[in-house]
Design an enzyme around this catalytic site. Structure first.
Site, short mmCIF file in Angstrom:
data_model
loop_
_atom_site.label_atom_id
_atom_site.label_comp_id
_atom_site.label_asym_id
_atom_site.label_seq_id
_atom_site.Cartn_x
_atom_site.Cartn_y
_atom_site.Cartn_z
N ARG A 35 -6.35 16.06 1.85
CA ARG A 35 -7.48 15.23 2.25
C ARG A 35 -8.28 15.93 3.35
NH1 ARG A 35 -6.62 8.92 4.07
NH2 ARG A 35 -8.43 8.68 5.42
N TYR B 72 -5.12 5.35 -3.00
CA TYR B 72 -4.12 6.40 -3.06
C TYR B 72 -3.49 6.46 -4.45
CZ TYR B 72 -4.11 6.78 2.08
OH TYR B 72 -4.46 7.00 3.39
N ASP C 175 -2.42 -0.47 8.75
CA ASP C 175 -1.49 0.67 8.69
C ASP C 175 -0.35 0.49 9.69
OD1 ASP C 175 -3.09 1.91 6.85
OD2 ASP C 175 -3.97 3.34 8.25
N ARG D 119 0.85 -1.20 0.00
CA ARG D 119 0.00 0.00 0.00
C ARG D 119 0.88 1.25 0.00
NH1 ARG D 119 -4.95 1.82 3.21
NH2 ARG D 119 -4.66 3.34 1.54
N GLU E 181 -3.34 2.59 -6.09
CA GLU E 181 -3.83 1.36 -5.48
C GLU E 181 -5.03 0.89 -6.28
OE1 GLU E 181 -2.55 2.47 -0.87
OE2 GLU E 181 -4.61 2.88 -1.53
N ARG F 258 3.74 -4.35 3.49
CA ARG F 258 3.22 -4.68 4.82
C ARG F 258 3.32 -6.19 4.99
NH1 ARG F 258 -1.83 -0.36 5.33
NH2 ARG F 258 -0.48 1.47 5.16
#
Ligand SMILES: *[C@@H]1O[C@H](CO)[C@@H](O)[C@H](O)[C@H]1NC(C)=O
Ligand SMILES: *[C@@H]1O[C@H](CO)[C@@H](O)[C@H](O)[C@H]1NC(C)=O
Ligand SMILES: *[C@@H]1O[C@H](CO)[C@@H](O)[C@H](O)[C@H]1NC(C)=O
Ligand SMILES: *[C@@H]1O[C@H](CO)[C@@H](O)[C@H](O)[C@H]1NC(C)=O
Length: 395
Positions: free
Chosen positions: A264, A353, A87, A62, A374, A81
């Site tokens: 954002r 993203y 996250d 990600r 993504e 990841r």
């Protein structure tokens, strides 16, 4: 077309686009865009990373970043990841290079590895110093304070176009340990005054320091300091839906020397659209009175891509008020004040993203941009894709 296929369409050498561009180059004009309209076509797409432990043991990729390099190549980065899509958790920073305009890519190599920690590294921003040819990559550690108590900002640099990277330096010794996550996206080097040559990396804080912040360097990355900030409201309190919380962001510079930061809008203050703040002093300040809400950019709260190129501003995000679907490219002929009514759908399904870059130097570079994003059929975590878009390919 199978998703994994590399498909591209070459423009014939006699195409009017090339003729216009060649003429432009010949006359040495300050070539803006060759046409007074944009009509994009995807000329190449491939998946750079695929999640789900299909290739190698990484659970999820990600947070993709893309940049040009000093030698005119492309560099892509992403979080690998290791054990889950969270996250948090342990991660690598994965990178791949392309030396042929995105058609072929090196195997994945890894820039940083945080081991097995509970609250691992977070990407991040990449910024190219065009004067010294250094590339910097900035990421954070312990951004969520899970089983760790001090957030750190780390920086590594490459002086050989992204082939090798220096051991990371702990930037928190200079700028403090207030939680800061750069980008995700690219940082900029000021090309126009004020503060020509300055490196600017913007990002966001969380918890008690919600809002957009920038790190600045006026000596080519040797020293950094905190520049302007745009804090969320209410100050130093947990936010809730409807509160003002500028978050992940992408800066770009306009030829008048102003810097636009497109952010954002985490809790949908005022609209399901982007927060935009303008700095006239090289991000020394991000004044509240320079904030506006861009109703033309509907957004589900996500990290989006933005790029100034040849007199136009380009923007990518999942264009939907509530869901991360429908990755869309928009363009503006007036520095991002308004957006053309036509837009271009890059991918209809799950998309998250994104980050945009472009090359310069060759005549044909003027007509192309590269978008990394993504991409999934159901979930945004399925893969990281790159598309090469010819901005005039459909004229
Ligand atoms: C880049 O990394 C090298 C190797 O660690 C270091 O000596 C140099 O100071 C760094 N350059 C900058 C501008 O940070
Ligand atoms: C980075 O520096 C800060 C401030 O000195 C320190 O608190 C933190 O532990 C350091 N982080 C790492 C990973 O060394
Ligand atoms: C995709 O984006 C376009 C342009 O903003 C919009 O008209 C359309 O409704 C969007 N579709 C979905 C499914 O969100
Ligand atoms: C936004 O996406 C959702 C889920 O795909 C869809 O149901 C909705 O119609 C979309 N909104 C618009 C305006 O297209």
């Amino acid at each position: 077309m199978k998703e994994t296929d590399t498909a591209w369409r070459a423009l014939p050498a006699h195409s009017p686009v090339y003729l216009a561009l060649a003429l432009c180059a010949l006359l040495g004009c300050a070539c803006a865009a060759p046409y007074n309209q944009v009509s994009p076509v995807i000329t190449m797409e491939q998946l750079l990373w695929v999640s789900g432990r299909v290739i190698g043991a990484v659970d999820t990729y990600r947070i993709p970043l893309i940049t040009y390099t000093p030698r005119g190549h492309l560099l892509a980065f992403t979080e690998a990841r290791k054990y889950s899509s969270s996250d948090l958790g342990a991660k690598f920073i994965a990178t791949r290079r392309s030396q042929d305009g995105g058609y072929t890519w090196s195997a994945t190599s890894f820039i940083a590895d945080d081991g097995t920690v509970a609250d691992g590294l977070s990407l991040g921003a990449v910024v190219v110093d065009d004067e010294t040819k250094n590339i910097f990559l900035i990421y954070s550690l312990c951004a969520h304070y899970l089983k760790c108590s001090t957030a750190s900002i780390m920086i590594t640099n490459s002086s050989n176009d992204g082939v090798t990277w220096s051991p990371p330096r702990n930037l928190s010794r200079e700028v403090g340990t207030t939680m800061f996550e750069a980008g995700p996206g690219y940082g900029i080097q000021k090309k126009f005054s004020p503060s020509k040559g300055r490196l600017i990396v913007c990002g966001h804080g969380t918890l008690n320091e919600d809002g957009v912040f920038c790190l600045l360097s006026d000596d080519h990355g040797m020293h950094w300091r905190k520049g302007g900030k745009l804090q969320g409201l209410p100050f130093k309190q947990a936010k809730k839906m409807g509160d003002f919380t500028p978050d992940e962001c992408q800066p770009y510079e306009l030829p008048d020397g102003s810097v636009i930061i497109n952010a954002r809008n985490q809790y949908f203050y005022h609209c399901h659209c982007r927060i935009v703040v303008t700095s006239f002093d090289g991000c020394d300040s991000l004044p509240l009175e320079n904030v506006r809400f861009d109703e033309g950019l509907t957004d589900p709260a996500v990290a989006a891509g933005a790029l100034y190129k040849g007199g136009r501003v380009y923007f990518t995000n999942p264009s939907n008020a509530t869901h991360r679907v429908n990755l869309t490219l928009r363009w503006s002929f007036d520095s991002g004040n308004s957006w053309q009514s036509d837009s271009f759908q890059i991918w209809p399904a799950a998309s998250g993203y994104s980050c945009i870059t472009s090359l310069s130097g060759r005549v044909e570079d003027q007509e192309n941009i590269y978008v990394i994003y993504e991409k999934g059929r159901k979930d945004i975590t399925e893969s990281i894709a790159i598309v090469k878009i010819n901005l005039y390919g459909n004229l």
